[in-house]
Enzyme design. Structure first.
Site, PDB file in Angstrom:
ATOM      1  CB  SER A   1      -0.833  -0.038   1.227  1.00  0.00           C
ATOM      2  OG  SER A   1      -0.228  -0.049   2.323  1.00  0.00           O
TER       3      SER A   1
ATOM      4  CE  LYS B   1       0.321  -8.405   3.770  1.00  0.00           C
ATOM      5  NZ  LYS B   1      -0.128  -8.175   2.497  1.00  0.00           N
TER       6      LYS B   1
ATOM      7  CD  GLU C   1      -7.123  -5.519   2.305  1.00  0.00           C
ATOM      8  OE1 GLU C   1      -6.049  -6.162   2.232  1.00  0.00           O
ATOM      9  OE2 GLU C   1      -7.288  -4.457   1.875  1.00  0.00           O
TER      10      GLU C   1
END
Ligand code: KIV
Length: 255
Positions: free
Chosen positions: A45, A113, A182
């Site tokens: 992000s 990740k 998420e």
């Protein structure tokens, strides 16, 4: 000494919540570490919040490594996990091994990740884990698939909830040390959390997960846009704007 993955996993049995936030630079990483955050994710992000892109797709492996190096220099206690960016691991297991290897060789990352739980990704994750590289899974809303799934809640139909549950099982069997969930319904996240021995970390996934993560720019009020579930704890945009306006005024008045 920094927190280890093994310690983090014990917290699940002890029911000690995991506090996680994102970071992309030295100064913020140092503040978060000092404030007591357990896990820092150098999330992709950063493409949006730090580099100003529209989504996470343009960020490169070199970008992620450069930011992870800076974050790593700011951490003393927190565990650091680094996202593998779009197309640095999807092409083949070999490519994923090379990308992951660079992250571990060139940064202080303790884990990486990867998004997705489809069969080829499970195979790749198994190989990474067998090679000694700890992997956190990421299911539900996977932002690297934005052009396929948008930024919508995932797992809200029985079919898609079952798919996420089955993919969680496959990732756990492949050896992930934790799973990020998420934007999935709270009941599904709780079910997954109760089904497996590894910790779950939720973002927009309700209170039933073993830990929570948010994007730091959202928490601090620095983002252009933030999801409805992300609580803004301070409005730094307003605070910084007024401080800088005061500075502008000081300089202009002194001449
Ligand atoms: O890149 C990121 O910020 C993430 C969030 C889900 C925390 O992966």
């Amino acid at each position: 000494m920094s927190l280890t993955i093994a310690q983090l996993q014990k917290w699940k049995q002890q029911k000690k919540p995991i506090v996680a936030l994102t970071a992309s630079d030295y100064a913020i990483a140092k503040l978060l570490d000092n404030a007591g955050v357990d896990l820092i994710l150098v999330g992709d992000s950063l493409a949006m919040v730090t580099l100003g892109y529209k989504n996470t797709l343009p960020v490169t492996l070199d970008d992620m490594i450069r930011h992870a190096q800076a974050v790593g220099r700011g951490l003393k206690k927190a565990l650091m996990i680094v996202d593998l960016p779009f197309l640095s691991y999807q092409i083949s297991t070999e490519e994923a091994m090379r990308s992951a290897g660079r992250v571990f060789k060139e940064t202080e990352a303790q884990g990486i990740k990867l998004e997705g739980g489809y069969p080829d990704m499970v195979k790749t994750i198994r190989k990474l884990v067998q090679s000694g590289m700890p992997v956190m899974g990421h299911l539900g809303l996977t932002p690297q698939s934005v052009h396929q799934i948008g930024y919508r809640v995932q797992g809200n139909s029985p079919k898609s909830a079952t798919e996420i549950l089955e993919q969680s099982q496959a990732l756990v069997d492949a050896g992930i040390f934790a799973l990020l969930l998420e934007n999935v319904p709270s009941e599904l996240a709780t079910k997954i959390t109760e089904s497996f021995a590894i910790p779950t970390i939720g973002i927009g996934a309700g209170k039933g997960c073993d830990g929570q993560i948010l994007v730091t720019h959202d928490v601090l009020g620095l983002s252009d846009w933030q999801p409805p579930f992300a609580h803004k704890y301070v409005d730094l945009k307003a605070i910084i704007t007024s401080a800088v306006q005061e500075y502008c005024q000081d300089v202009r008045q002194s001449n």
